[in-house]
Design a protein around this motif. Structure first.
Motif, PDB file in Angstrom:
ATOM      1  N   LEU A  53       0.848  -1.186   0.000  1.00 13.07           N
ATOM      2  CA  LEU A  53       0.000   0.000   0.000  1.00 13.07           C
ATOM      3  C   LEU A  53       0.887   1.240   0.000  1.00 13.07           C
ATOM      4  O   LEU A  53       2.056   1.174   0.385  1.00 13.07           O
ATOM      5  CB  LEU A  53      -0.895  -0.003   1.240  1.00 13.07           C
ATOM      6  CG  LEU A  53      -1.935  -1.124   1.339  1.00 13.07           C
ATOM      7  CD1 LEU A  53      -2.692  -1.011   2.663  1.00 13.07           C
ATOM      8  CD2 LEU A  53      -2.904  -1.080   0.178  1.00 13.07           C
ATOM      9  N   PRO A  54       0.354   2.396  -0.429  1.00 14.16           N
ATOM     10  CA  PRO A  54       1.143   3.632  -0.364  1.00 14.16           C
ATOM     11  C   PRO A  54       1.593   3.896   1.069  1.00 14.16           C
ATOM     12  O   PRO A  54       0.878   3.601   2.029  1.00 14.16           O
ATOM     13  CB  PRO A  54       0.149   4.703  -0.833  1.00 14.16           C
ATOM     14  CG  PRO A  54      -0.888   3.969  -1.597  1.00 14.16           C
ATOM     15  CD  PRO A  54      -0.991   2.619  -0.979  1.00 14.16           C
ATOM     16  N   ASN A  55       2.779   4.474   1.186  1.00 16.33           N
ATOM     17  CA  ASN A  55       3.362   4.714   2.499  1.00 16.33           C
ATOM     18  C   ASN A  55       3.098   6.160   2.924  1.00 16.33           C
ATOM     19  O   ASN A  55       3.703   7.085   2.405  1.00 16.33           O
ATOM     20  CB  ASN A  55       4.876   4.431   2.448  1.00 16.33           C
ATOM     21  CG  ASN A  55       5.526   4.585   3.799  1.00 16.33           C
ATOM     22  OD1 ASN A  55       4.865   4.447   4.829  1.00 16.33           O
ATOM     23  ND2 ASN A  55       6.811   4.886   3.811  1.00 16.33           N
ATOM     24  N   GLY A  56       2.174   6.343   3.853  1.00 15.78           N
ATOM     25  CA  GLY A  56       1.898   7.693   4.343  1.00 15.78           C
ATOM     26  C   GLY A  56       0.579   8.233   3.813  1.00 15.78           C
ATOM     27  O   GLY A  56       0.042   7.776   2.802  1.00 15.78           O
ATOM     28  N   LYS A  57       0.054   9.255   4.493  1.00 14.16           N
ATOM     29  CA  LYS A  57      -1.279   9.768   4.195  1.00 14.16           C
ATOM     30  C   LYS A  57      -1.337  10.580   2.901  1.00 14.16           C
ATOM     31  O   LYS A  57      -2.336  10.541   2.188  1.00 14.16           O
ATOM     32  CB  LYS A  57      -1.778  10.606   5.373  1.00 14.16           C
ATOM     33  CG  LYS A  57      -2.056   9.769   6.624  1.00 14.16           C
ATOM     34  CD  LYS A  57      -2.563  10.633   7.766  1.00 14.16           C
ATOM     35  CE  LYS A  57      -2.874   9.783   8.999  1.00 14.16           C
ATOM     36  NZ  LYS A  57      -3.364  10.596  10.128  1.00 14.16           N
ATOM     37  N   VAL A  58      -0.276  11.306   2.596  1.00 11.78           N
ATOM     38  CA  VAL A  58      -0.283  12.096   1.358  1.00 11.78           C
ATOM     39  C   VAL A  58      -0.312  11.165   0.148  1.00 11.78           C
ATOM     40  O   VAL A  58      -1.117  11.343  -0.782  1.00 11.78           O
ATOM     41  CB  VAL A  58       0.938  13.047   1.301  1.00 11.78           C
ATOM     42  CG1 VAL A  58       1.078  13.653  -0.095  1.00 11.78           C
ATOM     43  CG2 VAL A  58       0.799  14.155   2.340  1.00 11.78           C
TER      44      VAL A  58
END
Length: 687
Positions: free
Chosen positions: A444-449
Motif C-alpha cells: 500500500l502507499p506509504n503515508g497519508k499524502v
C-alpha cells in the motif's frame, strides 16, 4: 500382465518460451489422462513431463501393452414393460437386435430403480498401438495454443513445425502416426553441442541419453533448478543477490537446453541512471540477471545464461556486454534528455494524452485529481497542499522519454524527476506510490499524502469509467475496475473514511450530466461486492455476510468486527441467539408496522417483563462497548440474555389479539434486535 514405461516425444522447432512450461505440462497430463481412460494403466498414471525449446515429451510408468478384457453390461428396457402375454415386446426385440444378441442371451439386472433386461459380454482388450495414436492426437488438440501454423506442404497445424516423433514402449517402437510423422526411436540433441541423430534405447533411458549424448537437460523443472543453483553460487561468490522474479527464471529456462551461467559487467558510469531503469533493461530486453549488493544497490556486474558451453566463454561474455552497453546508453540518453525539462513544464503536453474520449485527456484528469486528493488529505488529517501538488505532478512522467520507452516505469521516473526538480521527498514518494497497490498483495502507499493521491486516482478511474457505461462483465474488465476497487478497499481498511461520501465527491467532480446518475449507488454496490470477495479470503462466508449486512461505510474497524463475530460464533449460546434473531426479524418484517418505544405499562406476562428488563440492562453496555470499538465485548454481552429470549418465545404470543399489546411486543423485539445487531446481523450465522 507386465507393464513398461511409455515415452512420447515431439521434436519441434523453437517453441514460444513464455508458453513452454505450460505446453509441456498440458501435453503430459493429457497423454496420462488418455491412458487412464483407456484402462492402459492400473490406478493413477505416474508420469514425468519434459519440455525444452525444441521438444515436448512425456514418460509414463507402468503402461500395459494390451488393455485388460472388460466386462460390458448393456442395459435395456424394464422387465415390467418388456414382455406382453408371454412374448417379447418390440422394445425388447429392438434392444436385443441392437446389442447383437438373442432374447435368450439376455439377463436381468437391477439398475438401482428397477429390474431391466441386459446383455453382458466380455470385450477383448485392444493393444496399445491401436489406442495410442488417438490418445496422442487428442492431447495435441487439447494444447492451449492461441496461434497455430502450417509448415512445408503439410496440412497439419501446430504451434511450431514438428520434425520428429518418438513413441517407445520399453524398448519397442509403437507404430503410430501423429501430425503426419511416423513414430521412431530417433531424435536430435542440442542444436550446436550435439551431432547426428540419437537413438533412444529404452523409454527409461531418455533423460540420461539426452543429457549425455544430446547435451540437453530435457526436464524443465530440472533445468530451472540447475540455473537457479548456478545463479545463487555465482552471486554468493560476489556477495550479491540476484534481482529476478520467477517469470524471468521461467522464460530463461525455456530458452536454453544446456544452461551455462556466466558473469559479465558494464561500465560504472551507467549506475548514475536510476537502477530501476537498468534492471528493467537487463531483465526485459536481454533476459539477464542483475546483481544487488548487500545494501540492495545495483552492481555493475550481472549474470547471463548461455545455451553454449565452450572452453573459452570470453567471446560470449563480450558479445553480451556489447549488446547491453548499447541498451544502457539509450537509457542514459533518455535520462539526461528528460532532465532538461521539469515535470511542471511537461503538464501542457498531457492535454494531448487521451485518457478516454468520453472523459477527456490526462490534463483534464489532473484537474480533478488535484481537488479530490486535497479533499481526501484533509479527511485523513494530512497536508492537503502536498497532496494537491503530488496529484498535479503524478502523470507528468507519462510524456518523458524514459516512460515512453519503458511504460512500466511510470511513477518510478516521476519520483526521480520530482526529486531533481526540488520537490519534497513526501511529494516525490507520493508521485511514485499513487499507482499502488498495482496488484493483489502489492504494498500500500506509504503515508497519508501518498494514500490520498492513490485513492483519488483509483476512485476517479472507477467512478468515471463506470459512469460512461464501461462496466466489468464476465472476464472483461479492460480498465481493471475490479483491481482498482480492491486497492481502494485495502487502503480504506487502513484509514477510516466514508466510502459513500468519497464516491459522491468523485462523482461531483465530473462535469454535470457526463456520467450516469446511478453511478454513485452502483459503484457503492460494486465496492460492497468486491469487499465481500476480498474478506472471504480470510473469513468464512457467513461471518463476512453478517458484518457486511450492516452496510459499513467506514472500513477501518472491519477486521475487529470480523474477529469479534468469529469469536462470538464459537460461544455455546451463539447458535440459539442467531436463530432467535432470525425469528425476530421475520416477525418484524411480517408485521410491517411503524415501530416505536416500549410502553412498560402494557407488558403483561412475566417473560416479556423479564426480557424488557434484560434489554434495558444490555443497552448501555453494548452502546459503550461499540463506542470504544470493543466489538467482542459487545457481542459476548448478548450471551447473558439467552435465558430471557428463550423464555419469551416459549411463553409469549407476539401477535396478541389486543392491537396495543401486539404493537408493544413488536417494539420490544425491535429494541432487542437493535442490540443484537449492533455489530453484525447475527441472524446470518444461523444454520
Amino acid at each position: 500382465m507386465t507393464t513398461q514405461t511409455l515415452l512420447i516425444e515431439l521434436l519441434t522447432e523453437e517453441l514460444p518460451p513464455k508458453a513452454l512450461n505450460n505446453l509441456g505440462n498440458h501435453f503430459a497430463a493429457s497423454v496420462a489422462e488418455g491412458l487412464e481412460k483407456a484402462q492402459l494403466i492400473d490406478g493413477a498414471a505416474e508420469y514425468t513431463a519434459y519440455a525444452s525449446p525444441r521438444r515436448l515429451a512425456v514418460q509414463v510408468k507402468n503402461v500395459k501393452a494390451v488393455q485388460a478384457d472388460q466386462k460390458i453390461v448393456k442395459k435395456g428396457p424394464a422387465v415390467a414393460n418388456a414382455m406382453k402375454d408371454g412374448a417379447p415386446t418390440k422394445a425388447l426385440e429392438g434392444f436385443a437386435r441392437g446389442a447383437g444378441a438373442k432374447i435368450e442371451d439376455l439377463t436381468i439386472v437391477h439398475d438401482g430403480k428397477q429390474d431391466v433386461y441386459a446383455y453382458e459380454y466380455i470385450q477383448t482388450g485392444k493393444p496399445l498401438g491401436e489406442l495410442l495414436e488417438d490418445i496422442i492426437n487428442q492431447a495435441v488438440k487439447k494444447l492451449p495454443i492461441p496461434k497455430v501454423m502450417r509448415w512445408g506442404s503439410s496440412t497439419f497445424t501446430f504451434v511450431r513445425p514438428v520434425h520428429g516423433l518418438i513413441v517407445l514402449h520399453g524398448g519397442d517402437i509403437v507404430n503410430v502416426s501423429v501430425l503426419g510423422l511416423q513414430s521412431s526411436n530417433q531424435t536430435l540433441g542440442h542444436r550446436f553441442l550435439s551431432s547426428g541423430e540419437i537413438t533412444i534405447e529404452n523409454a527409461d533411458s531418455y533423460a540420461a541419453q539426452m543429457r549425455e549424448q544430446g547435451k540437453v537437460v530435457a526436464s524443465f523443472v530440472e533445468r530451472k533448478a540447475v540455473i537457479q543453483t548456478a545463479l545463487n553460487e555465482q552471486a554468493g561468490r560476489l556477495k550479491a543477490t540476484v534481482a529476478a522474479d520467477e517469470a524471468l527464471l521461467d522464460e530463461v529456462t525455456a530458452l536454453v537446453e544446456w544452461p551455462v551461467v556466466l558473469e559479465a559487467g558494464f561500465e560504472e558510469h551507467f549506475l548514475a541512471v536510476p537502477q530501476e531503469c537498468l534492471i528493467l533493461t537487463m531483465q526485459q530486453n536481454q533476459k539477464y540477471f542483475p546483481l544487488l549488493d548487500q545494501n540492495g544497490k545495483l552492481m555493475n556486474r550481472f549474470l547471463l545464461v548461455s545455451n553454449l558451453q565452450t572452453e573459452d566463454p570470453s567471446h560470449i561474455i563480450q558479445g553480451n556486454e556489447r549488446v547491453l552497453r548499447a541498451r544502457l546508453s539509450d537509457a542514459e540518453f533518455f535520462y539526461k534528455q528528460d532532465q532538461k525539462a521539469t515535470l511542471e513544464s511537461r503538464l501542457p503536453k498531457l492535454a494531448n494524452v487521451v485518457y478516454h474520449n468520453k472523459i477527456g485527456s490526462q490534463a483534464e484528469r489532473i484537474e480533478r485529481l488535484q481537488s479530490i486528493a486535497a479533499h481526501i488529505a484533509k479527511a485523513l488529517g494530512a497536508d492537503a497542499a502536498a497532496a494537491e501538488r503530488a496529484a498535479r505532478l503524478a502523470k507528468a512522467d507519462l510524456v518523458t522519454e524514459m516512460v515512453g520507452e519503458f511504460p512500466e516505469l511510470q511513477g518510478t521516473m516521476g519520483k526521480y524527476y520530482a526529486r531533481l526538480d526540488g520537490e519534497t521527498e513526501e511529494i516525490a514518494e507520493a508521485v511514485e506510490q499513487h499507482y499502488q497497490p498495482r496488484f493483489a498483495g502489492d504494498n500500500l502507499p506509504n503515508g497519508k499524502v501518498a494514500t490520498a493521491v492513490a485513492l483519488a486516482d483509483k476512485l476517479e478511474t472507477l467512478v468515471g469509467i463506470w459512469g460512461i457505461g464501461l462496466i466489468p462483465t464476465g472476464d472483461k474488465d479492460p480498465y481493471a475496475l475490479r483491481r482498482a476497487a480492491l486497492g481502494i478497499l485495502r487502503m480504506l481498511m487502513q484509514y477510516g473514511l466514508d466510502v459513500n461520501e468519497l464516491i459522491q465527491t468523485i462523482f461531483d467532480s465530473f462535469p454535470k450530466g457526463l456520467l450516469n446518475e446511478k453511478t454513485p449507488s452502483e459503484t457503492a454496490d460494486f465496492m460492497q461486492a468486491r469487499l465481500a470477495v476480498l474478506l472471504q479470503n480470510d473469513y468464512p462466508q457467513d461471518i463476512v455476510a453478517a458484518v457486511l449486512a450492516k452496510q459499513p461505510r467506514r472500513l477501518d474497524d472491519l477486521t475487529a468486527k470480523l474477529q469479534a463475530v468469529d469469536t462470538f460464533k464459537q460461544l455455546p449460546e451463539a447458535a440459539a441467539l442467531a436463530a432467535a434473531n432470525k425469528r425476530v426479524q421475520n416477525l418484524l418484517k411480517k408485521a410491517d408496522a411503524e415501530l416505536g418505544e416500549v410502553d412498560e405499562s402494557l407488558l403483561q406476562q412475566d417473560e416479556e417483563k423479564a426480557l424488557y428488563a434484560a434489554a434495558q440492562g444490555l443497552q448501555p453496555k453494548i452502546a459503550a462497548a461499540v463506542a470504544e470499538g470493543n466489538f467482542q465485548t459487545a457481542l459476548s454481552e448478548l450471551a447473558s440474555v439467552k435465558p430471557q429470549v428463550d423464555a419469551f418465545f416459549d411463553g409469549v404470543m407476539v401477535m396478541a389479539e389486543d392491537p396495543a399489546v401486539k404493537q408493544n411486543r413488536l417494539n420490544l423485539l425491535n429494541r432487542l434486535a437493535e442490540q443484537m445487531n449492533a455489530v453484525a446481523d447475527i441472524a446470518l450465522l444461523s444454520e
